[in-house]
Design an enzyme around this catalytic site. Structure first.
Site, short mmCIF file in Angstrom:
data_model
loop_
_atom_site.label_atom_id
_atom_site.label_comp_id
_atom_site.label_asym_id
_atom_site.label_seq_id
_atom_site.Cartn_x
_atom_site.Cartn_y
_atom_site.Cartn_z
CB CYS A 92 -10.13 0.91 16.48
SG CYS A 92 -9.79 0.21 14.86
CB CYS A 95 -0.91 -0.01 1.22
SG CYS A 95 -1.76 -1.60 1.43
NE ARG A 111 -14.36 6.59 14.05
CZ ARG A 111 -14.89 5.43 13.64
NH1 ARG A 111 -14.34 4.75 12.67
NH2 ARG A 111 -15.97 4.96 14.22
CB CYS A 151 -13.28 -1.44 16.07
SG CYS A 151 -13.01 -1.31 14.29
#
Ligand code: SAM
Ligand code: DTB
Ligand code: SF4
Length: 344
Positions: free
Chosen positions: A122, A82, A285, A153
């Site tokens: 998270c 990425c 968010r 999460c």
């Protein structure tokens, strides 16, 4: 097709009873065709924000914001490429790779997040996907963090159906897996997995009964059409995600996007507004990039319908907006923090 370019096509789940040919046509039609999403982007800014604010008020208390806190439970050394990410082993971003944290370390961080006022915790891991040998520790983390009274999460990369089911059985509330950008631009950012892999993971998560947190990154050199394409992809998931993180690229030296200039904040806010209009009951968010954004752009993003932030001094590997600055900004805006749910 709807005659109003700013309204969605009647979705297949409408209560109308069309004949079978019409029903098929409706089933094939996207709730939000790309042209309708692009038309929203083209609105005069004030009209777009007015419409987004109206939508927001219909579904949410406009002055309450939800706080989520992030923890990197396994940092760096990731096999994926990425182009934005400090944690990819393809680039030299100067990050020291670590092992999966112990359950106790994670629970301690979750306890501190809860004390600071977070609603959701998270946990993120720099993996292409979790190896099965880590599932016992991961499920233990979910159980113990949930027992603190936090929403849980996780974001661990691609999930197999059985892994998603295990996480659900442990009590995982949300799984974060971003589409990141639209399918056309995607190949410029990631080559080690395809768009369909991401959609497959989202399906496994949904089928397991876990709520979906799925969004993307702006400012990676994409065009407005690509931003509209990302929002259309998200809005046409059936159902659309319960949580939609919109990240502004945090440029990381050593990654291919390390020199990317910042996106125009007006365009960033437009994207938030379009997300709010097309996914009216989702939590939107305002995610990475707030530290670089400034107070005025953040205030506009809240006006455009963002109703959640990452709260805490760190994101995963970079600094977040600092908590004392956040407290000050929310106070100046007269905003409350707490549990946020769409009106029934
Ligand atoms: N490895 C897992 C995955 O990719 O699904 C989970 C962790 S990954 C860091 C989670 C998300 O963080 C990415 O999908 C991306 O949207 C976001 N992200 C990562 N680096 C970023 C950056 N430099 N700026 C903005 N967002 C970023
Ligand atoms: C999401 O959409 N953004 C968060 C979370 N999901 C995992 C991650 C942001 C990472 C920002 C760059 C970093 O700190 O490494
Ligand atoms: Fe790995 Fe996730 Fe970073 Fe991609 S975004 S390199 S999958 S940690």
């Amino acid at each position: 097709m709807s005659t109003n370019p700013f309204s969605p096509v009647v979705p297949a789940r409408s209560s109308a009873k069309p004949n079978s040919a019409a029903r098929e046509a409706l089933a094939a039609a996207a709730a939000w065709p790309l042209v309708a999403v692009e038309a929203l982007f083209e609105l005069p800014f004030n009209d777009l924000l007015h419409r987004a604010q109206q939508t927001h008020r219909e579904h949410f208390d406009p002055n309450t914001i939800q706080l989520s806190t992030l923890l990197s439970i396994k940092t760096g050394g990731c096999s994926e490429d990425c182009a934005y990410c400090s944690q990819s082993s393809h680039y030299e971003a100067g990050l020291k790779a670590g092992k999966l944290l112990e359950v106790d370390e994670v629970v301690q961080a979750a306890r501190a997040a809860k004390r600071a006022g977070a609603e959701r915790f998270c946990m993120g891991a720099a993996w292409r996907g979790p190896h099965d040998r880590y599932m016992p520790a991961l499920t233990q983390m979910v159980r113990e963090v949930k027992a603190l009274g936090l929403e849980t999460c996780m974001t661990l990369g691609m999930l197999e159906p059985a892994q998603a089911q295990e996480l659900h059985n442990a009590g995982l509330d949300y799984y974060n897996h971003n589409l990141d950008t639209d399918p056309e631009f995607y190949g410029k950012i990631i080559t080690t997995r395809i768009y369909q892999d991401r959609l497959d993971t989202l399906r496994h998560v949904r089928d397991a009964g876990i709520k979906i947190c799925c969004g993307g990154i702006l400012g990676m050199g994409e065009t407005r059409r690509h931003r509209a394409g990302l929002i259309a992809q998200l809005a046409n998931l059936d159902p659309y995600p319960e949580s939609v993180p919109i990240n502004q690229l945090v440029p990381i030296e050593g990654t291919p996007l390390g020199d990317m200039p910042p996106l125009d904040p007006i365009e960033f806010v437009r994207t938030i507004a379009v997300a709010r209009i097309t996914m009216p009951r989702a939590m939107i968010r305002l995610s990475a990039g707030r530290q670089q954004m400034g107070d005025a752009a953040q205030a506009l993003a809240f006006l455009a319908g963002a109703n959640s932030i990452f709260y805490g001094d760190r994101l995963l590997t970079t600094d977040n907006a600092q908590t004392d600055e956040d407290n000050d900004l929310l106070c100046r805006l007269g905003m409350r923090t707490g549990s946020v749910a769409p009106k029934s």
